[in-house]
Design a protein around this motif. Structure first.
Motif, mmCIF file in Angstrom:
data_model
loop_
_atom_site.group_PDB
_atom_site.id
_atom_site.type_symbol
_atom_site.label_atom_id
_atom_site.label_comp_id
_atom_site.label_asym_id
_atom_site.label_seq_id
_atom_site.Cartn_x
_atom_site.Cartn_y
_atom_site.Cartn_z
ATOM 1 N N ALA A 232 0.830 -1.212 0.000
ATOM 2 C CA ALA A 232 0.000 0.000 0.000
ATOM 3 C C ALA A 232 0.862 1.258 0.000
ATOM 4 C CB ALA A 232 -0.928 -0.004 1.214
ATOM 5 N N ALA A 233 1.963 1.228 0.752
ATOM 6 C CA ALA A 233 2.840 2.400 0.811
ATOM 7 C C ALA A 233 3.394 2.732 -0.567
ATOM 8 C CB ALA A 233 3.966 2.150 1.808
ATOM 9 N N GLN A 234 3.841 1.705 -1.287
ATOM 10 C CA GLN A 234 4.388 1.925 -2.619
ATOM 11 C C GLN A 234 3.289 2.245 -3.634
ATOM 12 O OE1 GLN A 234 7.644 2.153 -3.081
ATOM 13 N NE2 GLN A 234 7.841 1.775 -0.897
ATOM 14 N N ALA A 235 2.127 1.598 -3.464
ATOM 15 C CA ALA A 235 1.015 1.847 -4.386
ATOM 16 C C ALA A 235 0.542 3.290 -4.282
ATOM 17 C CB ALA A 235 -0.136 0.890 -4.080
ATOM 18 N N ALA A 236 0.513 3.832 -3.062
ATOM 19 C CA ALA A 236 0.076 5.217 -2.873
ATOM 20 C C ALA A 236 0.983 6.178 -3.632
ATOM 21 C CB ALA A 236 0.060 5.563 -1.388
ATOM 22 N N VAL A 237 2.289 5.897 -3.603
ATOM 23 C CA VAL A 237 3.238 6.737 -4.350
ATOM 24 C C VAL A 237 2.963 6.643 -5.851
ATOM 25 C CG1 VAL A 237 5.670 7.080 -4.920
ATOM 26 C CG2 VAL A 237 5.001 6.561 -2.563
ATOM 27 N N ALA A 238 2.695 5.407 -6.322
ATOM 28 C CA ALA A 238 2.415 5.213 -7.752
ATOM 29 C C ALA A 238 1.150 5.959 -8.168
ATOM 30 C CB ALA A 238 2.272 3.721 -8.055
ATOM 31 N N ILE A 239 0.118 5.905 -7.332
ATOM 32 C CA ILE A 239 -1.131 6.605 -7.646
ATOM 33 C C ILE A 239 -0.902 8.109 -7.674
ATOM 34 C CG2 ILE A 239 -3.469 7.116 -6.822
ATOM 35 C CD1 ILE A 239 -3.459 4.278 -5.567
ATOM 36 N N ASP A 240 -0.187 8.609 -6.675
ATOM 37 C CA ASP A 240 0.079 10.042 -6.606
ATOM 38 C C ASP A 240 0.899 10.504 -7.808
ATOM 39 O OD1 ASP A 240 -0.020 12.577 -5.059
ATOM 40 O OD2 ASP A 240 2.158 12.305 -4.995
ATOM 41 N N ASN A 241 1.901 9.714 -8.180
ATOM 42 C CA ASN A 241 2.712 10.066 -9.348
ATOM 43 C C ASN A 241 1.872 10.094 -10.616
ATOM 44 O OD1 ASN A 241 5.037 10.343 -7.877
ATOM 45 N ND2 ASN A 241 5.782 8.277 -8.292
ATOM 46 N N ALA A 242 0.982 9.099 -10.743
ATOM 47 C CA ALA A 242 0.117 9.056 -11.926
ATOM 48 C C ALA A 242 -0.779 10.288 -11.984
ATOM 49 C CB ALA A 242 -0.717 7.784 -11.912
ATOM 50 N N ARG A 243 -1.283 10.684 -10.819
ATOM 51 C CA ARG A 243 -2.135 11.876 -10.780
ATOM 52 C C ARG A 243 -1.343 13.129 -11.155
ATOM 53 N NH1 ARG A 243 -5.791 11.388 -5.271
ATOM 54 N NH2 ARG A 243 -7.664 10.554 -6.274
ATOM 55 N N VAL A 244 -0.129 13.232 -10.594
ATOM 56 C CA VAL A 244 0.710 14.392 -10.905
ATOM 57 C C VAL A 244 1.058 14.421 -12.389
ATOM 58 C CG1 VAL A 244 2.969 15.447 -10.529
ATOM 59 C CG2 VAL A 244 1.654 14.587 -8.582
ATOM 60 N N HIS A 245 1.449 13.258 -12.922
ATOM 61 C CA HIS A 245 1.764 13.185 -14.351
ATOM 62 C C HIS A 245 0.545 13.539 -15.189
ATOM 63 C CE1 HIS A 245 5.364 10.265 -13.650
ATOM 64 N NE2 HIS A 245 5.589 11.492 -13.242
ATOM 65 N N GLY A 246 -0.609 13.017 -14.758
ATOM 66 C CA GLY A 246 -1.840 13.323 -15.481
ATOM 67 C C GLY A 246 -2.159 14.806 -15.447
ATOM 68 N N LEU A 247 -1.917 15.433 -14.265
ATOM 69 C CA LEU A 247 -2.178 16.870 -14.137
ATOM 70 C C LEU A 247 -1.232 17.661 -15.028
ATOM 71 C CD1 LEU A 247 -3.672 19.178 -12.734
ATOM 72 C CD2 LEU A 247 -1.970 19.062 -10.891
ATOM 73 N N LEU A 248 0.053 17.272 -15.029
ATOM 74 C CA LEU A 248 1.024 17.957 -15.878
ATOM 75 C C LEU A 248 0.667 17.795 -17.353
ATOM 76 C CD1 LEU A 248 4.352 17.016 -14.062
ATOM 77 C CD2 LEU A 248 3.212 19.243 -14.079
ATOM 78 N N TRP A 249 0.269 16.572 -17.728
ATOM 79 C CA TRP A 249 -0.115 16.333 -19.119
ATOM 80 C C TRP A 249 -1.328 17.175 -19.479
ATOM 81 C CZ3 TRP A 249 -4.777 14.289 -20.833
ATOM 82 C CH2 TRP A 249 -4.848 14.036 -22.214
ATOM 83 N N LYS A 250 -2.329 17.185 -18.586
ATOM 84 C CA LYS A 250 -3.540 17.943 -18.863
ATOM 85 C C LYS A 250 -3.220 19.428 -19.006
ATOM 86 C CE LYS A 250 -8.258 18.748 -17.250
ATOM 87 N NZ LYS A 250 -9.265 18.466 -16.196
ATOM 88 N N THR A 251 -2.324 19.918 -18.146
ATOM 89 C CA THR A 251 -1.939 21.327 -18.224
ATOM 90 C C THR A 251 -1.264 21.634 -19.560
ATOM 91 O OG1 THR A 251 -1.653 21.406 -15.829
ATOM 92 C CG2 THR A 251 -0.577 23.136 -17.115
ATOM 93 N N SER A 252 -0.463 20.687 -20.042
ATOM 94 C CA SER A 252 0.294 20.930 -21.275
ATOM 95 C C SER A 252 -0.591 20.891 -22.515
ATOM 96 C CB SER A 252 1.420 19.904 -21.416
ATOM 97 O OG SER A 252 0.894 18.611 -21.674
#
Length: 526
Positions: free
Chosen positions: A322-342
């Motif tokens: 769960a600890a590692q999965a949470a990081v993966a989810i957060d990274n995906a969200r951040v990447h998604g936000l950056l992509w959406k912004t671009s």
């Protein structure tokens, strides 16, 4: 040969056999086969007719007969247990004479171990992890030498169990890291958070061997949890899986940020109400908070272990994942936000011109491969410069924002809306017939015409002109489709604005599909 020499030779043979058996035990890959050899060693060293080893799956838990040797009246399929409430929790070695009280707590074990048997604790790091027992001792009870051999054998068994468990734990950790590496690899290959979530639940379900696993993400504004990915959970449960923070097991985990491990989900514990577990074969569950950068983002639920109830080792494994999965989810969200912004226009929240061109090429290629249809629509606000000149650019921006919102709300999630430049928008309608495409454009035209946009204490009205191009009727290449739609947009402007224009071929196809449902402002362009 004298008696002393014979006894010495017998002892040497016995020790050689013990050494051989110890080698076999060391080579065993799991606890069961290793302890079966140890049981044979115990019987050999004490001249007993039977031997067995009980092991606790976790501290303070019931002990299960995992190995036996000799004359034991039981089968491997029988579930022989020593309950935690019985005397076996004692760390002292114990001999059970034939006249032992029947309520001693051992009446459920094989007959060979009930009477004239000697029990020795298996101790690791100060904790009792099991019991070694021998029955059918010569003379009915062990002598001093036999007792010493049993203590040594018990120590050896304890060492084997600890070593094999440590090795199994290491293998599990490697499996966890492998699964997490797979999550990371998928994350690097996609910006889709949903794909990452699905990979997490599928990997964890396989790793922990459970029938049901789900991720609930937190809606901070509503303070609600909802399932976003699951395996083994009925579709209707997923759709209706809204939990308020603080409500039920998942809600309590979200509220406290602490893991909940329940032996029986039907039983209340520490003020936590139970849940309906009728769809599960086993009643234990683990619910772990998902935290990223110190903040809760959701909870991870695992239910229905396939082979047995959850143990402390399972809990540790789920928490690590769960600890590692949470990081993966957060990274995906951040990447998604950056992509959406671009790829998103900051003012109108529609896609930018470059992404429109890229996505249009992909959609045209897909339509060509599947023999599908799509429409490219160019939209331009009529007399927009006059709005800017009369009311100012802030009001003009509000008109652009309002128009973009109308366009986004009126199309499907599979369609594409982009700001093409200035006051001009571009739309791609996927898998639509000419009749449906024209009907959508007419509805958009009417919505914009009827809309009113704020301009201080006044309201601004505006209209829009539309140009439509259909694939494959009007063109088969992305650039050509845009050119045709733009030409039809110019025709709408020339014809008086506030109208939808398409080719005569598209009009004829639309009319052949179904009778017109009412007058529209759609015109045909040569």
């Amino acid at each position: 040969m004298d008696t002393t020499a014979m006894e010495r030779n017998e002892r040497i043979d016995q020790l050689m056999t013990v050494l051989r058996l110890m080698g076999e035990a060391q080579e065993a890959s799991s606890v069961g086969p290793a302890l079966k050899v140890v049981a044979e060693i115990a019987a050999l060293l004490t001249n007993s007719s039977s031997a067995g080893i009980f092991v606790a799956e976790e501290q303070g838990g019931e002990m299960r007969l995992v190995a036996q040797f000799g004359q034991v009246a039981t089968t491997a399929s029988e579930d022989i247990l020593l309950r935690p409430s019985s005397w076996v929790r004692s760390r002292e070695s114990r001999f059970i004479p034939r006249d032992q009280d029947e309520n001693s707590g051992i009446k459920d074990v094989p007959e060979a171990f009930r009477h004239d048997a000697y029990w020795v604790p298996l101790v690791s790091s100060g904790e009792t992890i099991g019991r070694l027992v021998v029955g059918g001792l010569p003379g009915g009870r062990p002598d001093r030498t036999a007792m010493e051999f049993l203590r040594l054998t018990a120590a050896y068994a304890s060492s084997l169990i600890s070593g094999l468990r440590l090795r199994a734990a290491l293998y599990q950790r490697v499996a966890v890291l492998t699964a997490l590496a797979q999550v990371s690899h998928t994350l690097s290959a996609t910006l889709d958070v949903n794909r990452v979530l699905n990979l997490i639940v599928e990997s964890l379900a396989r790793l922990v061997d459970v029938a049901a696993c789900s991720i609930m993400l937190l809606d901070r504004e509503r303070q609600e949890l909802k399932i976003h990915a699951a395996v083994g959970v009925p579709e209707d449960v997923v759709k209706n899986s809204v939990r308020k923070v603080g409500e039920g097991i998942s809600g309590r985990v979200a509220a406290t940020g602490k893991t909940i491990f329940l032996r029986d989900v039907n039983m209340a514990q520490d003020g936590i109400s139970g849940c309906n577990s009728s769809r599960y074969q086993r009643k234990s569950c683990i619910c772990v908070p998902l935290k990223a950068r110190g903040e809760l983002i959701g909870v991870l639920n695992v239910n229905d272990k396939k082979t047995r109830d959850f143990t402390g080792e399972d809990l540790n494994l789920v928490e690590l994942f769960a600890a590692q999965a949470a990081v993966a989810i957060d990274n995906a969200r951040v990447h998604g936000l950056l992509w959406k912004t671009s790829v998103t226009d900051g003012l109108t929240q529609t896609f930018v011109h470059t992404y429109f061109q890229q996505r249009l090429a992909e959609l045209v290629r897909l339509a060509a491969e599947t023999r599908g249809r799509l429409a490219v629509v160019m939209v331009d606000l009529d007399h927009f410069k006059a709005v800017n000149d009369q009311y100012g650019h802030q009001v003009g921006d509000a008109v652009l924002q309002g128009t973009a919102a109308l366009l986004r709300r009126a199309v499907r999630s599979v369609d594409l809306v982009a700001r093409y430049g200035g006051e001009e928008f571009a739309i791609v309608l996927s898998e639509v017939s000419p009749r449906i495409a024209l009907a959508i454009c007419e509805r958009l035209r009417r919505n914009i015409e009827q809309a009113r946009f704020p301009a201080g204490d006044r309201q601004v009205a505006i209209t829009a002109s539309f140009g439509v191009a259909m694939f494959p009727v009007d063109a088969q290449e992305p650039t050509a489709l845009v050119e045709v739609a733009d030409r039809h947009l110019y025709a709408s402007k020339q014809a008086g604005r506030n109208r939808v224009t398409c080719s005569r071929a598209v009009i004829e196809m639309a009319m052949s599909e179904a009778p017109a449902s009412g007058a529209t402002r759609s015109d045909a362009s040569a």
